[in-house]
Design a protein around this motif. Structure first.
Motif, mmCIF file in Angstrom:
data_model
loop_
_atom_site.group_PDB
_atom_site.id
_atom_site.type_symbol
_atom_site.label_atom_id
_atom_site.label_comp_id
_atom_site.label_asym_id
_atom_site.label_seq_id
_atom_site.Cartn_x
_atom_site.Cartn_y
_atom_site.Cartn_z
ATOM 1 N N ALA A 133 14.100 -5.650 -11.551
ATOM 2 C CA ALA A 133 15.005 -4.504 -11.446
ATOM 3 C C ALA A 133 15.834 -4.353 -12.712
ATOM 4 C CB ALA A 133 15.909 -4.651 -10.227
ATOM 5 N N ALA A 134 16.374 -5.464 -13.199
ATOM 6 C CA ALA A 134 17.293 -5.401 -14.334
ATOM 7 C C ALA A 134 16.561 -5.234 -15.662
ATOM 8 C CB ALA A 134 18.156 -6.658 -14.362
ATOM 9 N N ARG A 135 15.472 -5.963 -15.844
ATOM 10 C CA ARG A 135 14.832 -5.971 -17.154
ATOM 11 C C ARG A 135 13.796 -4.863 -17.316
ATOM 12 N NH1 ARG A 135 13.390 -12.424 -17.283
ATOM 13 N NH2 ARG A 135 15.530 -13.233 -17.085
ATOM 14 N N ARG A 136 13.061 -4.537 -16.249
ATOM 15 C CA ARG A 136 11.948 -3.596 -16.386
ATOM 16 C C ARG A 136 12.311 -2.151 -16.075
ATOM 17 N NH1 ARG A 136 6.885 -6.781 -13.468
ATOM 18 N NH2 ARG A 136 6.918 -8.627 -14.818
ATOM 19 N N ALA A 137 13.279 -1.940 -15.205
ATOM 20 C CA ALA A 137 13.488 -0.592 -14.680
ATOM 21 C C ALA A 137 14.886 -0.045 -14.959
ATOM 22 C CB ALA A 137 13.219 -0.598 -13.172
ATOM 23 N N TYR A 138 15.580 -0.606 -15.918
ATOM 24 C CA TYR A 138 16.978 -0.211 -16.153
ATOM 25 C C TYR A 138 17.110 1.286 -16.426
ATOM 26 C CZ TYR A 138 21.703 -0.104 -18.048
ATOM 27 O OH TYR A 138 23.025 0.194 -18.267
ATOM 28 N N ASP A 139 16.284 1.823 -17.300
ATOM 29 C CA ASP A 139 16.433 3.220 -17.691
ATOM 30 C C ASP A 139 16.184 4.161 -16.512
ATOM 31 O OD1 ASP A 139 17.000 5.120 -19.753
ATOM 32 O OD2 ASP A 139 14.881 5.630 -19.823
ATOM 33 N N ALA B 18 17.007 -14.636 -12.566
ATOM 34 C CA ALA B 18 17.825 -13.504 -13.032
ATOM 35 C C ALA B 18 19.231 -13.997 -13.339
ATOM 36 C CB ALA B 18 17.851 -12.405 -11.983
ATOM 37 N N THR B 19 19.365 -14.771 -14.387
ATOM 38 C CA THR B 19 20.660 -15.362 -14.706
ATOM 39 C C THR B 19 21.608 -14.376 -15.393
ATOM 40 O OG1 THR B 19 19.782 -16.192 -16.801
ATOM 41 C CG2 THR B 19 19.680 -17.675 -14.897
ATOM 42 N N GLU B 20 21.096 -13.221 -15.846
ATOM 43 C CA GLU B 20 21.914 -12.272 -16.598
ATOM 44 C C GLU B 20 21.939 -10.889 -15.965
ATOM 45 O OE1 GLU B 20 17.859 -11.454 -18.415
ATOM 46 O OE2 GLU B 20 18.809 -12.596 -16.829
ATOM 47 N N ASP B 21 21.558 -10.767 -14.697
ATOM 48 C CA ASP B 21 21.430 -9.450 -14.070
ATOM 49 C C ASP B 21 22.762 -8.723 -13.937
ATOM 50 O OD1 ASP B 21 21.881 -11.611 -12.235
ATOM 51 O OD2 ASP B 21 21.539 -10.274 -10.558
ATOM 52 N N ILE B 22 23.828 -9.443 -13.582
ATOM 53 C CA ILE B 22 25.131 -8.788 -13.477
ATOM 54 C C ILE B 22 25.577 -8.288 -14.848
ATOM 55 C CG2 ILE B 22 27.583 -9.120 -12.962
ATOM 56 C CD1 ILE B 22 26.770 -11.059 -10.766
ATOM 57 N N ALA B 23 25.366 -9.103 -15.873
ATOM 58 C CA ALA B 23 25.732 -8.689 -17.234
ATOM 59 C C ALA B 23 25.011 -7.401 -17.616
ATOM 60 C CB ALA B 23 25.407 -9.802 -18.223
ATOM 61 N N ILE B 24 23.752 -7.284 -17.243
ATOM 62 C CA ILE B 24 22.978 -6.079 -17.553
ATOM 63 C C ILE B 24 23.520 -4.876 -16.793
ATOM 64 C CG2 ILE B 24 20.713 -4.978 -17.249
ATOM 65 C CD1 ILE B 24 19.468 -7.743 -17.828
ATOM 66 N N THR C 242 27.659 0.171 -7.974
ATOM 67 C CA THR C 242 28.411 -0.857 -7.255
ATOM 68 C C THR C 242 27.568 -2.127 -7.186
ATOM 69 O OG1 THR C 242 29.708 0.702 -5.937
ATOM 70 C CG2 THR C 242 29.356 -1.480 -4.989
ATOM 71 N N ILE C 243 28.173 -3.288 -7.472
ATOM 72 C CA ILE C 243 27.443 -4.566 -7.508
ATOM 73 C C ILE C 243 28.028 -5.507 -6.469
ATOM 74 C CG2 ILE C 243 26.818 -6.553 -8.931
ATOM 75 C CD1 ILE C 243 27.182 -4.746 -11.398
ATOM 76 N N VAL C 244 27.171 -6.022 -5.585
ATOM 77 C CA VAL C 244 27.599 -6.922 -4.518
ATOM 78 C C VAL C 244 26.837 -8.239 -4.627
ATOM 79 C CG1 VAL C 244 27.680 -7.288 -2.013
ATOM 80 C CG2 VAL C 244 28.245 -5.049 -2.970
ATOM 81 N N ASP C 245 27.599 -9.340 -4.609
ATOM 82 C CA ASP C 245 27.040 -10.699 -4.712
ATOM 83 C C ASP C 245 27.441 -11.469 -3.455
ATOM 84 O OD1 ASP C 245 25.791 -12.923 -5.792
ATOM 85 O OD2 ASP C 245 27.475 -13.473 -7.083
ATOM 86 N N PRO C 246 26.644 -11.409 -2.385
ATOM 87 C CA PRO C 246 27.041 -11.986 -1.098
ATOM 88 C C PRO C 246 26.940 -13.498 -1.070
ATOM 89 C CG PRO C 246 24.824 -11.128 -0.933
ATOM 90 C CD PRO C 246 25.321 -10.764 -2.308
ATOM 91 N N CYS C 247 27.794 -14.100 -0.244
ATOM 92 C CA CYS C 247 27.823 -15.554 -0.105
ATOM 93 C C CYS C 247 26.773 -16.052 0.867
ATOM 94 C CB CYS C 247 29.219 -15.987 0.360
ATOM 95 S SG CYS C 247 29.320 -17.670 1.041
ATOM 96 N N ASP C 248 26.617 -15.346 2.002
ATOM 97 C CA ASP C 248 25.836 -15.913 3.105
ATOM 98 C C ASP C 248 25.299 -14.816 3.999
ATOM 99 O OD1 ASP C 248 28.103 -14.999 4.439
ATOM 100 O OD2 ASP C 248 28.321 -16.809 5.669
ATOM 101 N N SER C 249 24.796 -15.218 5.178
ATOM 102 C CA SER C 249 24.221 -14.255 6.114
ATOM 103 C C SER C 249 25.261 -13.291 6.657
ATOM 104 C CB SER C 249 23.534 -15.000 7.263
ATOM 105 O OG SER C 249 24.472 -15.743 8.030
ATOM 106 N N VAL C 250 26.492 -13.746 6.819
ATOM 107 C CA VAL C 250 27.562 -12.872 7.323
ATOM 108 C C VAL C 250 27.816 -11.736 6.340
ATOM 109 C CG1 VAL C 250 30.008 -12.759 7.959
ATOM 110 C CG2 VAL C 250 28.625 -14.744 8.640
ATOM 111 N N ILE D 233 28.133 -15.525 -19.527
ATOM 112 C CA ILE D 233 28.273 -14.283 -20.290
ATOM 113 C C ILE D 233 28.152 -13.075 -19.360
ATOM 114 C CG2 ILE D 233 27.332 -12.871 -22.164
ATOM 115 C CD1 ILE D 233 28.515 -15.524 -23.100
ATOM 116 N N GLY D 234 29.181 -12.264 -19.288
ATOM 117 C CA GLY D 234 29.080 -10.952 -18.661
ATOM 118 C C GLY D 234 29.158 -10.892 -17.153
ATOM 119 N N GLY D 235 29.512 -11.990 -16.487
ATOM 120 C CA GLY D 235 29.552 -11.998 -15.034
ATOM 121 C C GLY D 235 30.958 -12.089 -14.481
ATOM 122 N N LEU D 236 31.126 -12.917 -13.446
ATOM 123 C CA LEU D 236 32.416 -13.019 -12.772
ATOM 124 C C LEU D 236 33.508 -13.559 -13.697
ATOM 125 C CD1 LEU D 236 34.104 -12.823 -10.167
ATOM 126 C CD2 LEU D 236 33.347 -15.165 -9.636
#
Length: 333
Positions: free
Chosen positions: A104-110, A142-148, A156-164, A275-278
């Motif tokens: 998603a981040a590297r191939r389809a950004y545009d 995908a160690t740099e996806d948020i940075a991208i 909007t970017i969501v980074d969930p912790c768990d199933s809840v 780099i570029g995340g939280l």
């Protein structure tokens, strides 16, 4: 003649690529995203699901089995996947499109930027294997996806912790007007946050635990590790607060800055490169608020990571609970 009977090896039901980060004996929920999306589709006939040949590995197969007439298999063509999703959103549908985060981040950004984000369409990107949740090396980590993605307007970017988090986030993402990106945790996902009187609120951080000595600001699976590290640090007479920030963009700077504006050691914890995340999101909020506070990052290094067993990699790169405890104790002196 001697007859030899052989038993066929048991067929694996999941890919070795998909490793679980759940601890032995930990409570888990199976495919929370897939079940949440299928349940949402029962209530909202606008919801559709798409994938790029990865339904089984993004839990989209649960939706596909429940709603086969609203599921679209686009093949290994991520640009087509998101272009089609944008077209569906344009005519009033609510698409959830899944693939691996790296693709998603590297191939389809545009395509995401101009087809979904610029017209501010309700396209929900679901990215599997975020950060260090697979041992398959840089092609899938995908160690740099948020940075991208952080620089993409309207997203909007969501980074969930768990199933809840995942179960509660899905309907809120569907109700959100613009495009979203969910860092998917799939398979058997730990269930953690139900013990902390927690409710997912899009765009909001939550204080899960109070503490007088240290404040952890965390997202994703590292909130689980933050809570575990807090318990272990209590054994060293270190009292730790934990602030969970599941929405990285837009960021709840008000809540986080109020927690950092104290004499406590402030630590960010994320399953993402430093780099570029939280960490940089928090650091920026602290500077904008005019605070002269130190913020210590627990994050992946700015390098391509090795392949290997996931527990070994988490230990090597500092995401394991014991490594977090060691880093905090060293910082406290």
């Amino acid at each position: 003649m001697t007859t030899v009977t052989t038993t066929a090896p048991k067929r694996l039901t999941t890919s070795a690529m998909i490793a679980s980060f759940a601890d032995p004996g930990q409570r888990t929920a199976s495919a929370p995203f897939g079940h949440a999306l299928a349940a949402l589709a029962e209530r909202d006939d606008r919801v559709v699901g798409l994938t790029a040949d990865l339904g089984k590995y993004t839990d989209m197969q649960v939706f596909a089995e429940a709603h086969p007439d609203r599921f679209f298999q686009m093949g290994m063509a991520e640009q087509l996947l998101f272009g089609a999703a944008a077209g569906m959103a344009e005519v009033g549908l609510v698409p959830f499109a899944s693939t691996y985060s790296v693709f998603a981040a590297r191939r389809a950004y545009d395509f995401l930027c101009l087809d979904a984000a610029e017209p501010n369409l309700n396209v929900n990107i679901v990215g599997g294997l975020p950060g260090l949740t697979t041992g398959y090396g840089p092609s899938h980590q995908a160690t740099e996806d948020i940075a991208i993605f952080r620089g993409m307007p309207n997203l909007t970017i969501v980074d969930p912790c768990d199933s809840v988090d995942i179960e509660q986030a899905v309907p809120q993402l569907a109700a959100h007007d613009g495009p979203t990106y969910l860092r998917l945790l799939r398979g058997k996902v730990p269930t953690v946050l139900d013990e902390y009187d927690y409710t997912f609120r899009l765009g909001k951080a939550s204080v899960l635990r109070e503490g007088r000595d240290v404040v952890f600001v965390s997202s994703g699976l590292m909130t689980m590790r933050a809570l575990q590290a807090a318990e272990k640090l209590a054994g060293h007479n270190v009292d730790v607060a934990v602030v969970h920030t599941p929405t990285i963009k837009p960021f709840d700077a008000e809540t986080v800055v109020a927690q950092i504006d104290t004499d406590r050691l402030a630590v960010t914890l994320e399953n993402h490169t430093v780099i570029g995340g939280l960490f940089e999101t928090v650091a920026s909020a602290v500077v904008r608020a005019g605070l002269g506070r130190r913020v210590l990052p627990v994050a992946l290094p700015d390098e391509f990571l090795a392949a290997g067993a996931l527990p070994t990699l988490h230990d090597r790169y500092g995401l394991a609970t014991d490594r977090v405890v060691e880093k905090v104790l060293a910082a406290l002196g």
